[in-house]
Design an enzyme around this catalytic site. Structure first.
Site, mmCIF file in Angstrom:
data_model
loop_
_atom_site.group_PDB
_atom_site.id
_atom_site.type_symbol
_atom_site.label_atom_id
_atom_site.label_comp_id
_atom_site.label_asym_id
_atom_site.label_seq_id
_atom_site.Cartn_x
_atom_site.Cartn_y
_atom_site.Cartn_z
ATOM 1 N N LYS A 68 -2.668 15.400 8.103
ATOM 2 C CA LYS A 68 -3.161 14.062 8.486
ATOM 3 C C LYS A 68 -2.131 13.366 9.378
ATOM 4 O O LYS A 68 -2.476 12.722 10.363
ATOM 5 C CB LYS A 68 -3.450 13.221 7.238
ATOM 6 C CG LYS A 68 -3.934 11.825 7.592
ATOM 7 C CD LYS A 68 -4.119 10.892 6.408
ATOM 8 C CE LYS A 68 -4.352 9.464 6.905
ATOM 9 N NZ LYS A 68 -4.327 8.451 5.846
ATOM 10 N N ASP A 123 -0.694 -3.240 9.960
ATOM 11 C CA ASP A 123 -2.029 -3.743 9.667
ATOM 12 C C ASP A 123 -3.007 -2.720 10.210
ATOM 13 O O ASP A 123 -2.915 -2.322 11.365
ATOM 14 C CB ASP A 123 -2.253 -5.115 10.309
ATOM 15 C CG ASP A 123 -3.346 -5.848 9.550
ATOM 16 O OD1 ASP A 123 -3.159 -6.119 8.347
ATOM 17 O OD2 ASP A 123 -4.419 -6.107 10.136
ATOM 18 N N ASP A 163 -10.055 7.582 3.577
ATOM 19 C CA ASP A 163 -9.868 8.978 3.997
ATOM 20 C C ASP A 163 -11.019 9.918 3.595
ATOM 21 O O ASP A 163 -11.380 10.794 4.377
ATOM 22 C CB ASP A 163 -8.539 9.537 3.474
ATOM 23 C CG ASP A 163 -7.349 9.023 4.284
ATOM 24 O OD1 ASP A 163 -7.568 8.545 5.414
ATOM 25 O OD2 ASP A 163 -6.214 9.097 3.781
ATOM 26 N N ASN A 222 0.849 -1.191 0.000
ATOM 27 C CA ASN A 222 0.000 0.000 0.000
ATOM 28 C C ASN A 222 0.893 1.252 0.000
ATOM 29 O O ASN A 222 1.495 1.595 1.013
ATOM 30 C CB ASN A 222 -0.904 -0.048 1.246
ATOM 31 C CG ASN A 222 -1.899 1.084 1.287
ATOM 32 O OD1 ASN A 222 -1.563 2.220 0.981
ATOM 33 N ND2 ASN A 222 -3.119 0.771 1.675
ATOM 34 N N HIS A 279 -3.919 7.678 13.205
ATOM 35 C CA HIS A 279 -3.665 6.399 13.871
ATOM 36 C C HIS A 279 -2.238 5.918 13.575
ATOM 37 O O HIS A 279 -1.516 5.446 14.445
ATOM 38 C CB HIS A 279 -4.697 5.381 13.379
ATOM 39 C CG HIS A 279 -4.877 5.335 11.883
ATOM 40 N ND1 HIS A 279 -4.991 6.481 11.120
ATOM 41 C CD2 HIS A 279 -4.896 4.314 11.008
ATOM 42 C CE1 HIS A 279 -5.111 6.138 9.846
ATOM 43 N NE2 HIS A 279 -5.050 4.832 9.744
ATOM 44 N N GLY A 330 0.122 4.358 -0.091
ATOM 45 C CA GLY A 330 -0.370 5.414 0.808
ATOM 46 C C GLY A 330 0.240 5.240 2.189
ATOM 47 O O GLY A 330 0.763 6.185 2.785
HETATM 48 P P1 ITT Z 1 -0.559 -4.202 3.033
HETATM 49 O O1 ITT Z 1 -1.244 -5.352 3.783
HETATM 50 O O2 ITT Z 1 0.244 -4.646 1.869
HETATM 51 O O3 ITT Z 1 0.214 -3.304 3.965
HETATM 52 P P2 ITT Z 1 -3.292 -3.294 2.578
HETATM 53 O O4 ITT Z 1 -3.843 -2.076 1.908
HETATM 54 O O5 ITT Z 1 -3.844 -4.630 2.158
HETATM 55 O O6 ITT Z 1 -1.702 -3.251 2.415
HETATM 56 P P3 ITT Z 1 -4.387 -3.754 5.260
HETATM 57 O O7 ITT Z 1 -4.567 -5.214 5.068
HETATM 58 O O8 ITT Z 1 -3.825 -3.271 6.557
HETATM 59 O O9 ITT Z 1 -3.451 -3.128 4.135
HETATM 60 O O10 ITT Z 1 -5.778 -3.058 4.999
HETATM 61 C C1 ITT Z 1 -6.052 -1.800 5.491
HETATM 62 C C2 ITT Z 1 -7.234 -1.193 4.756
HETATM 63 O O11 ITT Z 1 -7.614 0.003 5.418
HETATM 64 C C3 ITT Z 1 -6.882 -0.835 3.317
HETATM 65 O O12 ITT Z 1 -8.050 -0.901 2.543
HETATM 66 C C4 ITT Z 1 -6.408 0.612 3.472
HETATM 67 O O13 ITT Z 1 -6.550 1.362 2.296
HETATM 68 C C5 ITT Z 1 -7.319 1.119 4.584
HETATM 69 N N1 ITT Z 1 -6.581 2.105 5.378
HETATM 70 C C6 ITT Z 1 -5.544 1.867 6.229
HETATM 71 N N2 ITT Z 1 -5.049 3.008 6.710
HETATM 72 C C7 ITT Z 1 -5.771 3.999 6.155
HETATM 73 C C8 ITT Z 1 -5.711 5.396 6.225
HETATM 74 O O14 ITT Z 1 -4.780 6.026 6.930
HETATM 75 N N3 ITT Z 1 -6.599 6.095 5.515
HETATM 76 C C9 ITT Z 1 -7.521 5.482 4.767
HETATM 77 N N4 ITT Z 1 -7.641 4.175 4.621
HETATM 78 C C10 ITT Z 1 -6.761 3.422 5.315
#
Ligand code: ITT
Length: 184
Positions: free
Chosen positions: A163, A66, A145, A10, A168, A12
């Site tokens: 942000k 996570d 977001d 990810n 978090h 972001g």
């Molecule tokens: P990795 O496991 O490869 O790190 P992922 O996107 O699959 O990437 P997660 O399993 O932790 O990560 O899923 C987290 C979800 O929550 C994912 O859809 C993110 O886009 C969202 N998310 C996490 N942090 C966020 C934030 O700061 N703002 C908006 N959405 C967020």
């Protein structure tokens, strides 16, 4: 400069963590290897297992994040399923699920898992409380977001610097940094 490998696909998450830890003179390197994600109600065991798994696989110290959005009126949904739900239904349908809900409270949670090969993983949790908006607003950030309001504006309406003051992720990384500093 201290370097840490952050295993995430990810971008972001990576960009935010890079800037938060960069300010503390820690350089993050992205690795998109991936890891098995346990099916658990809590994010801590998922981050802990993932960090341990990649640390042993790559034989280097690694960090994972996570995270998820927990909506109180939906009993914490999507929570640990946040990535799956974002991919499958997205923000507009979440807002539809929330149409008749008066309780708009929600929180974002991030769990940073860190592990050195041969050691147990350690985890650091950060939470930010906010409200689910009535419509998507803003073009910054990523994921949920645009529907997460903090002090009247969505995270997507803020610059990444702003942000990163309240998020978090910032709160979890701050704890991680304090722990790291105490280890040196
Ligand atoms: P990795 O496991 O490869 O790190 P992922 O996107 O699959 O990437 P997660 O399993 O932790 O990560 O899923 C987290 C979800 O929550 C994912 O859809 C993110 O886009 C969202 N998310 C996490 N942090 C966020 C934030 O700061 N703002 C908006 N959405 C967020």
């Amino acid at each position: 400069m201290h370097k840490i490998v952050f295993v995430t696909s990810n971008n972001g998450k990576f960009n935010e963590a890079r800037s938060i830890l960069g300010a503390k003179k820690i350089e993050l390197l992205q690795n998109t290897e991936g890891y098995p994600e346990l099916q658990e109600d809590d994010l801590e065991p998922i981050a802990s297992f993932g960090a341990k798994w990649v640390a042993e696989k790559l034989q280097i110290p690694v960090m994972v994040d996570d995270s998820g959005l927990f909506i109180n009126a939906l009993n914490g949904f999507p929570g640990p399923y946040s990535a799956f739900v974002e991919n499958k239904i997205g923000n507009k349908k979440i807002l539809r699920l929330m149409e008749d809900e008066e309780d708009r409270t929600a929180y974002f949670k991030s769990v940073i898992g860190y592990c050195e090969p041969g050691n147990d993983a350690v985890v650091f949790t950060g939470i930010v409380k906010g409200l689910i908006s009535f419509e998507e607003r803003g073009s910054g950030g990523f994921g949920y977001d645009p529907i997460f309001e903090y002090n009247g504006r969505t995270f997507a309406e803020m610059s990444s610097e702003e942000k990163n003051k309240y998020s978090h992720r910032k709160r979890a990384l701050e704890k991680f940094f304090e722990w790291l500093s105490s280890q040196r």
